[in-house]
Structure formats: C-alpha cells, structure tokens
Write an enzyme that holds these catalytic residues in place. Structure first.
Site, mmCIF file in Angstrom:
data_model
loop_
_atom_site.group_PDB
_atom_site.id
_atom_site.type_symbol
_atom_site.label_atom_id
_atom_site.label_comp_id
_atom_site.label_asym_id
_atom_site.label_seq_id
_atom_site.Cartn_x
_atom_site.Cartn_y
_atom_site.Cartn_z
ATOM 1 N N GLU A 29 0.872 -1.168 0.000
ATOM 2 C CA GLU A 29 0.000 0.000 0.000
ATOM 3 C C GLU A 29 0.911 1.221 0.000
ATOM 4 O O GLU A 29 1.760 1.357 0.879
ATOM 5 C CB GLU A 29 -0.895 0.038 1.242
ATOM 6 C CG GLU A 29 -1.800 1.251 1.232
ATOM 7 C CD GLU A 29 -2.634 1.383 2.496
ATOM 8 O OE1 GLU A 29 -2.073 1.329 3.598
ATOM 9 O OE2 GLU A 29 -3.861 1.530 2.378
ATOM 10 N N ARG A 255 6.345 -13.553 9.435
ATOM 11 C CA ARG A 255 7.060 -12.294 9.264
ATOM 12 C C ARG A 255 8.471 -12.404 9.824
ATOM 13 O O ARG A 255 8.772 -13.270 10.625
ATOM 14 C CB ARG A 255 6.320 -11.181 10.002
ATOM 15 C CG ARG A 255 4.931 -10.970 9.461
ATOM 16 C CD ARG A 255 4.209 -9.901 10.254
ATOM 17 N NE ARG A 255 3.968 -10.324 11.629
ATOM 18 C CZ ARG A 255 3.220 -9.637 12.480
ATOM 19 N NH1 ARG A 255 2.663 -8.523 12.112
ATOM 20 N NH2 ARG A 255 3.036 -10.081 13.707
ATOM 21 N N LYS A 265 5.542 2.208 11.122
ATOM 22 C CA LYS A 265 5.606 3.467 10.383
ATOM 23 C C LYS A 265 5.412 4.666 11.311
ATOM 24 O O LYS A 265 6.103 5.684 11.183
ATOM 25 C CB LYS A 265 4.534 3.481 9.291
ATOM 26 C CG LYS A 265 4.538 4.766 8.459
ATOM 27 C CD LYS A 265 3.499 4.745 7.369
ATOM 28 C CE LYS A 265 2.102 4.795 7.947
ATOM 29 N NZ LYS A 265 1.079 5.029 6.915
#
Length: 792
Positions: A29, A255, A265
RNA sequence: AGGGAUAUGGUGUAAUGGCAGCACAACAGAUUUUGGAUCUGUUUGUCUAGGUUCGAAUCCUAGUAUCCCUGCCA
C-alpha cells in the site's frame, strides 16, 4: 531462495500442470516508505517467480483514498528497482480497476451472495456477535437482489451520505471464523483519491479487492503474511462464487523482524518528528532509502533476504546476519585506503624530504582469492594486481589515530607506546621517542624515528600525511537503539526476549492510526548512534568516482555521503564497522559480569514440574475406557478413543474379536484426524481381515499401515488390496540377502562409516532395504541379517 | 473464552517415518604488513508427558507457550 514450503507448493503445481507458469505479486500500500521488513516479502514474491521462470508484478494496493499517495508509490517502486527487480510492464494500481471490481459486486448481488446493509457501524459490530456468540442477521439481510442492486447503484451514484450503507457478502453469521460473518465489501467514502480523483464515492475493501485483483492479473500464488490466514476463507469463497478458473491461491508466511530495529511506520515517523534522526533517509533508519544512503549495496540486501529463510512462524532475525551480509559484500568490493578519523600528530624526526609510496588497493588475500586473477580499481575497472595501486605521500608530519598511541597501554596492546615500535602500514616501522602533553594531560604530539626494515614491531597502524592529507568529516553510525527489542513493553523484555515484529511486511500502510502510540521505545535510543569527527583522508580518494565504497583500513567501510558530501568539503559516512576482536576483548575484560541473554525456553521447560494433568474424563467416558480395555485395548488408546465420539462411532462397526485391539489402535493412531474431518471412506468392519493378516505375519506392519492409509482414501477393502497387489507373504531369505547386498553396494561410503563406528547408520540401511523391498521385509530378521552383513 | 496458526542449538533455517545438517553468532588454533579477511577445529538443539512403530523432529493423544481474528484499515 532456499527450498521452503512455498517453493514446494510451486514445484508441485508446475509439475501437475495446474499452471503453465508461476505468477506472483508484491502488493504494497503506497502509504509509507519501504523498509527492511518489507524486503523479505518482496524478495519472496519476486525471487520465487524469477527462480521458476515465472512473472512477478508490482501492485500498488491503493484502494484507501485517505492513505495512498503517488509520492509513496514512486518511492516504493524506486527502492525496489534499486534492489534490482524489473517487473517490465507489470506495474499495476488497484485503483485502475475500480470499474471491474464494481462489476463483480453487481454480479454477487445478482447471485444473492451480497446485500446492502443499512445499520450503523456500531450496530453491525454488535450484531456480529463475538467468539462466544454467533452473529444475528441485520434486518436488511433479507433484501431481494433487485432491491440490493438498486441500492448499490444509488450508493455508487452518490445518493447517500458516507457510512449510510455498506455492501456485505452473505456468507455465514454463525461461523467461528469472524472474518466470515458477512464481511463488508464496499463502503461509502467521499475522499479524493490520488489517482481516481473524485470519480468514486464507494471504495472496495481489501477482502473483496485483493483476491479479485490477483485473479484479474493472472496471479497463481498469492503470498501474504500469517495474520491473513483467516481471510483466506473469504478469498476462496469469492473465487468459488465468481467462478475464476484457473484461480490464484493464497499462502501465508511468517514475518521477519530484525533485532535493534523498529519498523512501525508511526514510530519511525515519531523518530523523524522528534528530531532523533534527520529524516526518512537518515542512514540510521531501517528504510530502504536510508540504507541506500548509508551505502549498503542492493546485492548485500538481497543476500540478506536470501539468507533468512521462509517458514510459517513469525521470527526476529539476529542483527549480525544483516551485518554479515553487508560486510562480506563490501569485503570484495571496497578498495583499501587510509583515513585517520581522530588525528594525533606524529613527527618523523629522521625523515628529510617527502616521499611518494605506491601502495596496493587490495590485501594479499583478496588478490589470491580473485577468480579471474584481476582486482578492481575504484573506477570499477578490473586490472592486474600490480597496477591496482595508488600514490600515498609520506611526509615528516603525519597523523595517526589517537587510539593508536597509549602512554599507559593495557595488557595485549599491539600499537604504539612510548619507546615502543609499530609498523606504519606500507611505510615502515617507527619507534616513539617522546611525546608532548597539554595541561589536561592529553597527548598532543608524538616524536618518532623511522627505523630500518630489520626492526621488529608487534602491530600495524594506519596513518595519513598531515601535510597532504585531505580534511574530511566522518559520520560514524551505530545502531539506533541500545536494546534488541526496542518495541518491547518493558525494559527487561527489550533486553532479551525477541518479540514479534510489529509491522505488516507486505501491506506497508497497515497500521491503526487511531490507537495511542506507545512511545516507550524512545527511551531505548542509543545516544551514540551518530558520532561526527573531523580528520584526514589520503589524497588519492579525491580522484575517485563519488560512489566509491572504501575500506578505511582498520576502521570500517565508508563512502561519501550522497547528500552532504562536496568536493571541497568531503563527508564520509561509515557503512559498517569492521569486526573488532580487540574491542570485544577489552570490553569483556572491563565488564565480565554482563550475563548472556537469558534463555527464553528454559523457564518454560522447567515449569511443568507439576506434570500437566490431562483433562479429566466424564463418567460415561470412564465407562467407555473400561469397556475398551476389557476388549484388549491399551489404556492410553482407550482414553483417546473414549473422549471422541467420531472415533467411537467408527469403532462401533468393528468386529469384537481378536482383531479389535488392532483396529482400535489404527483408529486412534492413524485414522483419528481423518475421521474427525469425515474423510475416511473405509469401514471398520473391513479392517478385521487386515488385522488378521498382520497377526498371522502374512503382511508386515509397514505394509498394513500403508494399505490402511490408501484404503481410508479410496474406500476399498484393505484385504482386497493386499490380494490384488500381492502384498501378502513374506520375503524369501534369498531376496532379503540380495536386497541387503544391493543396498550395501550402493552405499559403500556409508558402510565404511558404519564400520568406523557410526552405528546410527543402521537405521539408514534399514530404511533403504525397506524401500527396496516395498516394506515386505520383516524388521526383526532384517535387522539381524543387516547387522551380520555390516559387521562381517 | 470460540476459531485459527506455530514450536528444531544463542539466532534463522533444513531433514516429508531411517545419518539431526547448513548459515550467522560464540570459543580455540593456524595464517596475516588491517586486532579485518581466510583456513581448521570445538561447544550448544528436536516445548512437555504419554502412545503407535523394528525405528519418531516427523504420525496419534493430551498439555504448555507464543502469535493472529471479533475495522465501514490493508
């Protein structure tokens, strides 16, 4: 990419012809910068496709108008291209396909598979129920397809306010998988989209858009991280309802986080905003842009990604794996030159005029190990080692590293001391005769004598001419955080326990902006993550290309800061230090008490001393256990059977004779998972003949079990299979001996190893013979014969 | 709590019922005009308890631990 569970699936699918070629996609994204956490997902997506001769796509998952921007989209594409990926014309924007998604939405509505709901968000959450309670239908769930279609079209036309209606899939409100309780497909949202502009006021949700876009692009294997396992049910539902064939399938991987690194972020933004770093491309940041500026090469990043394997567990990778990838890449790429970062003047009292030395760029071992016998110049040109040299001025006034002279040397110090000797790299051995100190006791200058080559010295240090060296600023970066897990909740956790990475490795913008930000990580910042010094670098570097990466001998790998360095004001940033055994040794001597990481599993291991009690059985189950044990079933198996209705129901059809215990054993040990899933097609009654064959030694355990497994799938009577495939009857002694001899002949090295004492290989030989005989060899006789043969 | 996923040395990952291997880290030695690199060697592991099997990291049962799901985010 090393073999893993995904390559295994791909190989199977290619083998079976399910897909002509593999097609993957990396779907970020565009709402933030790519960082080290993302390279793993992109590497997995791109590399596996490349490896199997397939195609990989880059797809901007930009359906949320409030988050996606072109700037981020461009930055991500730029970083990935830098990494070396080339997706050709296969760059997609989800937002370019809004029209197609919408058409499928109408189809779903027409099929009665989706409906327009008009309750509030809160009400919908309430109606969805929770883990304990199934959902209840919204009053609008029963609207007719015509009604829904009308409403959907008016939603699109903009007749309703934001949030007034949503389109939902009609799946299963009672499902234990919450994702399946009628997920929202479309929402009304008047946001300006950076690409689609104001053309739309309804936007598709991930669960609707993502599978569709995969299918539209012809993706075959759609990889995503583990938290999407529950979403796969929607994925499959959509593919089935919309009838895509061939269709993509979703596979989930674990992950990968990195020690000493944060990847959230919002937290990275906090670092920027708080001034802890100088921007998103500050070389201490984990963003790809920052690592580029730091001077790490794409090859190193890819080598790192290839080294950390793929599995279905979230993991935190040791920082040293990354550092090792960076170092070993640079070792063969960076010519050696000298720079003094923290200068101490040295006067060579017996040196008269300036000299020019011609020194090699590469140490002997890099030359020796060069595959083509050539080595690189800073320009990249590969030349013979003899001409891979640069001029280095040697003058009376020099500088050396302040650390390299010590009036009170610790034990084991191999550098310059008063009266002691040391070799100046490439220039000869010097002896320190005397030194000046200032008022504070700091050494200000060393006076030394250059000795002949017959002198001896214990160490080698680097140096630069004070007169002809070029002034430069040096930026010495260190890890941004002092602790391995800066995102941990408590200081103790931060020190030790690796925690799951708090980012979505694929969906870059995935983060809840509404939750309060835990700023605890700020307390773990390393105050020394950036040290700036001024010193001198040897003049040869001024002629080199700006992008040259060097090893400043004994200091580390450096290159010019691509933003701040200028020709008349050089700025070198340290990409990574060299390994420093001396620093480690001295550190250890100073702080011997520093305990190793507490072993994380140890506490768990010692804990269950109480002996975990298996869940108690009900009286009915206890009675069942008694009944089964009376029939000859061992206690442990009886308990397993007693607590499971599906198993008991199956066993109800079994003959209650001498074969019962065996059939019960198979039921508990081999058939149980299949029985619960309702996938076992064989009847219990048909198992008795097989059990009889086994007890009569007509078939081996191995054959029996093999037959049983296949019978469970096909429903054929096991005894009939034995008959048909001629599995009954033992193996003749001759056949067994022949098989043993053959196996031994095929593996003479193993035979030698066995005879040399590696008796664990017996199992290997047993397995080989078993395989060769189709499992027909009797284990007991096989083992004795085998041992005799091996020892003989 | 209901559903789902996972568990192999300090770290990451192999072994698909038959040799517990590889990489990084650590340690020791050799070598070295970088306390780098290189080479050799060493230490350390199958979450726990039962069961099936000639043989289990792998299959079965139970337990424990960790993570994910109950957004009109992705």
């Amino acid at each position: 990419m090393a073999p893993n569970f995904i390559t295994e699936i791909i190989e199977r699918d290619l083998q079976s012809g399910k897909y002509p070629q593999v097609v993957t996609r990396f779907p970020p994204e565009p709402s933030g910068y790519a960082h080290l956490g993302h390279i793993f997902a992109s590497f997995l997506d791109f590399q596996t496709a490349a490896q199997y001769g397939g195609r990989y796509h880059l797809r901007m998952d930009d359906t949320n108008p409030e988050l996606a921007t072109q700037e981020y989209a461009d930055a991500i594409a730029d970083d990935l291209r830098w990494l070396g990926w080339d997706w050709g014309e296969h760059l997609y924007y989800a937002s370019d396909h809004f029209e197609q998604y919408y058409a499928y939405a109408e189809q779903l509505v027409g099929q009665g598979d989706a409906y327009v709901d008009s309750v509030t968000g809160d009400e919908m959450a309430r109606l969805r129920g929770d883990a304990r309670t199934p959902g209840t239908p919204s009053p609008y769930r029963s609207r007719t397809p015509e009604e829904n279609l009308d409403l959907l079209r008016r939603m699109r036309a903009g007749e309703f306010a934001d949030g007034a209606h949503v389109l939902r899939a009609k799946i299963d409100l009672g499902s234990p998988n919450m994702k399946l309780r009628d997920p929202v497909l479309y929402r009304i949202l008047r946001g300006h989209h950076y690409r689609a502009g104001d053309a739309w006021c309804i936007y598709p949700m991930y669960d609707f858009q993502h599978p569709l876009q995969d299918a539209l692009e012809g993706v075959t294997h759609s990889m995503c991280s583990l938290e999407f396992v529950d979403n796969r049910a929607i994925y499959d539902w959509l593919m089935e309802r919309l009838g895509f064939s061939p269709r993509p399938h979703q596979y989930e991987f674990g992950r990968r986080g990195l020690e000493y690194t944060i990847t959230s972020k919002r937290k990275l933004r906090k670092l920027v905003e708080a001034g802890a770093v100088h921007g998103w491309d500050d070389p201490r940041m984990p963003t790809l842009r920052a690592q580029r500026r730091l001077g790490v090469t794409p090859e190193a990043v890819r080598a790192f990604a290839a080294q950390i394997g793929v599995s279905r567990t979230n993991r935190t990778v040791d920082l040293s794996v990354y550092e090792n990838a960076v170092r070993s890449d640079l070792n063969h790429r960076a010519p050696r030159v000298m720079a003094v970062l923290d200068p101490l003047p040295v006067t060579l009292e017996n040196l008269d005029g300036p000299q020019t030395l011609s020194l090699p760029y590469w140490p002997f071992d890099v030359v020796r190990d060069s595959p083509d016998g050539l080595v690189a110049l800073p320009t990249g040109e590969r030349v013979a080692p003899e001409v891979a040299v640069r001029d280095v001025p040697l003058t009376r006034e020099l500088v050396i590293e302040r650390d390299d002279f010590n009036p009170e040397p610790p034990k084991g110090f191999k550098r310059l001391t008063p009266g002691g000797t040391v070799r100046l790299r490439g220039a000869g051995i010097i002896r320190a005769d005397r030194f000046d100190v200032d008022d504070s006791g700091q050494v200000t200058r060393v006076y030394a004598t250059l000795l002949g080559e017959d002198a001896r010295a214990g160490g080698v240090i680097h140096w630069v001419s004070a007169e002809q060296g070029v002034p430069a600023e040096f930026r010495l970066y260190d890890r941004l955080f002092r602790v391995p897990n800066p995102e941990a909740a408590t200081p103790e956790d931060a020190q030790a326990e690796p925690i799951a990475p708090d980012f979505d490795p694929e969906e870059i913008g995935h983060e809840d902006e509404t939750k309060p930000l835990d700023a605890g990580f700020m307390a773990f910042l390393n105050p020394d993550s950036l040290r700036v010094t001024r010193g001198l670098v040897e003049p040869s570097v001024t002629r080199d290309p700006a992008g040259t990466r060097y090893q400043f001998e004994r200091q580390g790998y450096f290159w010019r800061d691509p933003v701040d360095s200028r020709e008349d004001a050089l700025v070198f940033g340290r990409i990574i230090t060299l390994k420093d055994a001396w620093a480690k040794a001295t550190q250890k001597a100073e702080a011997p008490a520093k305990a190793p990481k507490p072993a994380k599993v140890q506490s768990q291991k010692t804990e269950p001393t109480e002996k975990a009690a298996p869940a108690a059985l009900t009286p009915e189950q206890e009675a069942e256990v008694t009944r089964l044990t009376a029939l000859g079933v061992p206690d442990a198996e009886a308990r397993t059977l007693a607590r499971d209705a599906a198993l008991l129901a199956f066993l109800g059809g079994a003959a209650q004779d001498g074969t019962f215990a065996q059939v019960a054993s198979w039921t508990a040990n081999d058939l149980a998972p299949g029985l619960r899933a309702g996938e076992v097609r064989v009847q219990a009654a048909d198992l008795a003949p097989l059990a009889a064959l086994l007890s009569d030694k007509k078939v081996t355990t191995r054959v029996a079990r093999d037959v049983l497994t296949r019978a469970a799938q096909t429903g054929e009577a096991p005894a009939a299979m034995v008959e048909r495939e001629n599995l009954a009857g033992g193996l003749s002694d001759e056949a067994l001996s022949a098989a043993i001899a053959q196996v031994m002949a095929d593996h003479t090295d193993k035979v030698d190893a066995y005879r040399a004492g590696k008796t664990a290989l017996l199992g290997f030989f047993t397995g080989q013979v078993m395989r060769a005989t189709g499992g027909k060899a009797d284990p007991a006789t096989l083992n004795t014969s085998l041992q005799a043969a091996l020892n003989g």
